[in-house]
Design a protein around this motif. Sequence first.
Motif, PDB file in Angstrom:
ATOM      1  N   ILE A  43       0.815  -0.787   0.289  1.00  0.00           N
ATOM      2  CA  ILE A  43       0.025   0.031   0.102  1.00  0.00           C
ATOM      3  C   ILE A  43       0.657   0.642  -0.108  1.00  0.00           C
ATOM      4  CG2 ILE A  43      -0.386  -0.052   2.288  1.00  0.00           C
ATOM      5  CD1 ILE A  43      -3.300   0.970   1.964  1.00  0.00           C
ATOM      6  N   MET A  44       0.057   2.615  -0.629  1.00  0.00           N
ATOM      7  CA  MET A  44       1.156   4.035  -0.716  1.00  0.00           C
ATOM      8  C   MET A  44       0.123   5.140  -0.464  1.00  0.00           C
ATOM      9  SD  MET A  44       3.395   3.109  -3.964  1.00  0.00           S
ATOM     10  CE  MET A  44       2.047   3.314  -4.761  1.00  0.00           C
ATOM     11  N   LYS A  45       0.602   5.582   0.387  1.00  0.00           N
ATOM     12  CA  LYS A  45      -0.512   6.712   1.497  1.00  0.00           C
ATOM     13  C   LYS A  45       0.581   7.693   1.655  1.00  0.00           C
ATOM     14  CE  LYS A  45      -3.702   5.358   3.572  1.00  0.00           C
ATOM     15  NZ  LYS A  45      -5.038   5.543   3.150  1.00  0.00           N
ATOM     16  N   ASP A  46      -0.495   8.551   1.415  1.00  0.00           N
ATOM     17  CA  ASP A  46       0.788  10.283   1.652  1.00  0.00           C
ATOM     18  C   ASP A  46       0.677  11.099   3.055  1.00  0.00           C
ATOM     19  OD1 ASP A  46      -2.109  10.651   0.231  1.00  0.00           O
ATOM     20  OD2 ASP A  46      -1.248  12.705  -0.774  1.00  0.00           O
ATOM     21  N   PRO A  47       0.858  10.570   3.951  1.00  0.00           N
ATOM     22  CA  PRO A  47       0.490  10.919   5.502  1.00  0.00           C
ATOM     23  C   PRO A  47       0.251  13.447   5.396  1.00  0.00           C
ATOM     24  CG  PRO A  47       2.875  11.291   4.917  1.00  0.00           C
ATOM     25  CD  PRO A  47       1.946  11.332   3.708  1.00  0.00           C
ATOM     26  N   LEU A  54       2.231  11.670  10.106  1.00  0.00           N
ATOM     27  CA  LEU A  54       2.379  10.426   9.575  1.00  0.00           C
ATOM     28  C   LEU A  54       2.064   9.166  10.289  1.00  0.00           C
ATOM     29  CD1 LEU A  54       4.639   8.115   9.092  1.00  0.00           C
ATOM     30  CD2 LEU A  54       6.138   8.720  10.239  1.00  0.00           C
ATOM     31  N   ALA A  55       1.762  10.066  11.999  1.00  0.00           N
ATOM     32  CA  ALA A  55       1.139   9.275  13.220  1.00  0.00           C
ATOM     33  C   ALA A  55      -0.333   8.075  12.619  1.00  0.00           C
ATOM     34  CB  ALA A  55       1.197  10.201  14.688  1.00  0.00           C
ATOM     35  N   THR A  56      -1.094   9.270  12.138  1.00  0.00           N
ATOM     36  CA  THR A  56      -2.437   9.669  11.692  1.00  0.00           C
ATOM     37  C   THR A  56      -2.109   8.092  10.923  1.00  0.00           C
ATOM     38  OG1 THR A  56      -3.139  11.276  11.976  1.00  0.00           O
ATOM     39  CG2 THR A  56      -4.663   9.511  10.714  1.00  0.00           C
ATOM     40  N   ILE A  57      -2.099   8.280   9.886  1.00  0.00           N
ATOM     41  CA  ILE A  57      -1.662   7.169   8.488  1.00  0.00           C
ATOM     42  C   ILE A  57      -0.943   5.945   8.915  1.00  0.00           C
ATOM     43  CG2 ILE A  57       0.738   7.362   7.530  1.00  0.00           C
ATOM     44  CD1 ILE A  57      -2.627   8.338   5.610  1.00  0.00           C
ATOM     45  N   ILE A  58      -0.412   5.730  10.063  1.00  0.00           N
ATOM     46  CA  ILE A  58      -0.083   4.841   9.664  1.00  0.00           C
ATOM     47  C   ILE A  58      -1.099   4.147  11.242  1.00  0.00           C
ATOM     48  CG2 ILE A  58       1.556   3.647  11.189  1.00  0.00           C
ATOM     49  CD1 ILE A  58       2.842   4.247   8.860  1.00  0.00           C
ATOM     50  N   ASN A  59      -1.598   4.470  11.999  1.00  0.00           N
ATOM     51  CA  ASN A  59      -2.484   4.164  12.617  1.00  0.00           C
ATOM     52  C   ASN A  59      -3.168   3.117  11.426  1.00  0.00           C
ATOM     53  OD1 ASN A  59      -2.823   4.352  15.776  1.00  0.00           O
ATOM     54  ND2 ASN A  59      -1.468   6.206  15.187  1.00  0.00           N
ATOM     55  N   GLU A  60      -4.431   4.484  10.211  1.00  0.00           N
ATOM     56  CA  GLU A  60      -5.198   4.162   9.470  1.00  0.00           C
ATOM     57  C   GLU A  60      -4.666   2.850   8.693  1.00  0.00           C
ATOM     58  OE1 GLU A  60      -5.928   7.269   6.297  1.00  0.00           O
ATOM     59  OE2 GLU A  60      -6.387   8.823   7.875  1.00  0.00           O
ATOM     60  N   THR A 119      -0.749  -9.197  16.606  1.00  0.00           N
ATOM     61  CA  THR A 119      -1.363  -8.709  18.261  1.00  0.00           C
ATOM     62  C   THR A 119      -2.374  -8.233  18.344  1.00  0.00           C
ATOM     63  OG1 THR A 119      -1.057  -6.884  18.852  1.00  0.00           O
ATOM     64  CG2 THR A 119      -1.405  -6.493  16.666  1.00  0.00           C
ATOM     65  N   GLU A 120      -3.321  -8.301  18.972  1.00  0.00           N
ATOM     66  CA  GLU A 120      -4.864  -8.998  19.263  1.00  0.00           C
ATOM     67  C   GLU A 120      -5.472  -7.654  19.343  1.00  0.00           C
ATOM     68  OE1 GLU A 120      -7.722 -10.464  23.136  1.00  0.00           O
ATOM     69  OE2 GLU A 120      -5.478 -10.141  23.319  1.00  0.00           O
ATOM     70  N   PHE A 121      -4.901  -6.874  18.954  1.00  0.00           N
ATOM     71  CA  PHE A 121      -5.504  -5.446  18.409  1.00  0.00           C
ATOM     72  C   PHE A 121      -4.609  -4.326  17.865  1.00  0.00           C
ATOM     73  CE2 PHE A 121      -7.811  -6.818  22.405  1.00  0.00           C
ATOM     74  CZ  PHE A 121      -9.188  -7.261  22.594  1.00  0.00           C
ATOM     75  N   PRO A 122      -5.079  -4.211  16.843  1.00  0.00           N
ATOM     76  CA  PRO A 122      -3.637  -3.235  16.329  1.00  0.00           C
ATOM     77  C   PRO A 122      -3.102  -1.682  16.974  1.00  0.00           C
ATOM     78  CG  PRO A 122      -6.216  -3.945  15.030  1.00  0.00           C
ATOM     79  CD  PRO A 122      -6.317  -4.048  16.519  1.00  0.00           C
ATOM     80  N   VAL A 123      -1.989  -1.831  17.470  1.00  0.00           N
ATOM     81  CA  VAL A 123      -1.254  -1.006  18.165  1.00  0.00           C
ATOM     82  C   VAL A 123       0.110  -0.442  16.978  1.00  0.00           C
ATOM     83  CG1 VAL A 123       0.011  -2.027  19.369  1.00  0.00           C
ATOM     84  CG2 VAL A 123      -0.689  -0.286  20.590  1.00  0.00           C
ATOM     85  N   VAL A 124      -0.077   0.909  17.276  1.00  0.00           N
ATOM     86  CA  VAL A 124       1.174   1.440  17.520  1.00  0.00           C
ATOM     87  C   VAL A 124       1.881   2.120  17.843  1.00  0.00           C
ATOM     88  CG1 VAL A 124       1.848   3.870  15.338  1.00  0.00           C
ATOM     89  CG2 VAL A 124      -0.242   2.045  15.369  1.00  0.00           C
ATOM     90  N   TYR A 125       2.923   1.895  17.930  1.00  0.00           N
ATOM     91  CA  TYR A 125       4.212   2.778  19.304  1.00  0.00           C
ATOM     92  C   TYR A 125       5.147   3.080  18.568  1.00  0.00           C
ATOM     93  CZ  TYR A 125       6.457  -1.927  19.759  1.00  0.00           C
ATOM     94  OH  TYR A 125       7.005  -2.823  19.474  1.00  0.00           O
ATOM     95  N   ALA A 126       5.905   3.941  19.497  1.00  0.00           N
ATOM     96  CA  ALA A 126       7.205   4.103  18.354  1.00  0.00           C
ATOM     97  C   ALA A 126       8.330   4.033  19.326  1.00  0.00           C
ATOM     98  CB  ALA A 126       7.191   6.049  18.467  1.00  0.00           C
ATOM     99  N   GLU A 127       9.101   3.620  19.202  1.00  0.00           N
ATOM    100  CA  GLU A 127      10.737   3.196  19.505  1.00  0.00           C
ATOM    101  C   GLU A 127      11.749   3.409  20.789  1.00  0.00           C
ATOM    102  OE1 GLU A 127      11.157  -1.270  21.292  1.00  0.00           O
ATOM    103  OE2 GLU A 127      13.528  -0.952  20.262  1.00  0.00           O
TER     104      GLU A 127
END
Length: 333
Positions: free
Chosen positions: A213-217, A222-228, A304-312
């Motif tokens: 997939i390709m998306k424009d953030p 960036l954080a919102t598009i990655i969550n989508e 993962t059981e539920f979609p989650v986005v995190y930054a390390e």
Amino acid sequence: MDKVIRRVHGDGGKYTNELIEQIFYKYFDNELLRKGVDSAAFPVKEGSMTFTTDSFVVRPIFFPGGDIGKLAVCGTINDLSVSGSKPLYLSCSFIIEEGFSIDILEHIVNSMAQQCTASKVSIVTGDTKVIESSGQNGIYINTAGVGVVQNNYMIKTIEPGDSIIVSGNIGEHGTTIVVDRFNMNLKGDFKSDCAPVYEIVDVVKDYFPYIKIMKDPTRGGLATIINEISTYSGLGVKLIEENIPISKEISAINDMLGTDPLYMACEGRIVLVVKEDKATEVLTAMRTLDQCRNAAIIGNFFMTEFPVVYAENYFGGKRILNMFDAEMLPRIC
């Protein structure tokens, strides 16, 4: 010709035609547009075509790196491009407030025409409406576009391990709009990243079988598009914070404002999800373009059981990046 827009410029008579001839035809001139009919007719290529539309209400209408006209053209080109398409034709509708400067309108139209020429697309139909003055922007633009899908591109199932690539520094457009709107008079080499992304898509089109997939953030960054994308895939996302390209100026300004550049809009970047074993090749191809000199692999997907986005971060600390759920900065595009 008048120096400002009057209501008669939207009445469809002599003054409307004067505006069309002296401004819009002057800069957008092409055979399809000059026919002056109610809709543009053009040949359809074999295969799939894409169609998109967007409206632009950005404030201020001029900003470092662009203006509302350039933004409108680039925004529509980019929506087509990240659908795997070569942009072909655009429509353009103007809603202009009474009293708006015709010189400024001409500047905006010229900016749009220059971007169309550079991107090899044509504005082939349009409309103009004049409304009462509100004391706000003075001008609003809607653009729509059609393109033809290349190399049979289609969105594919995202799998654990797939890599995320961003094509360049993030947060530049949204941050620039904040600084300019509030006359912050900050020093630094920063401007909106407003630009067409078709060249990026074209350089990776041979890798379409491996690009999921390709998306424009844009709005939400960036954080919102990655969550989508995470929600769409049902998978979790781990981002490596130190790999995310952010300029020192943009980082410093957001620190000062108490905002997060990960949620600031981009207007000339792409986020790509790529099969893990092809990510380095895709990144190498992208980096042949000056526009992508800071492109980077910034994370990957996991089960993962539920979609989650995190930054390390570099010492292993983690922070959850939720979908943005508040008004951060209205009218950035």
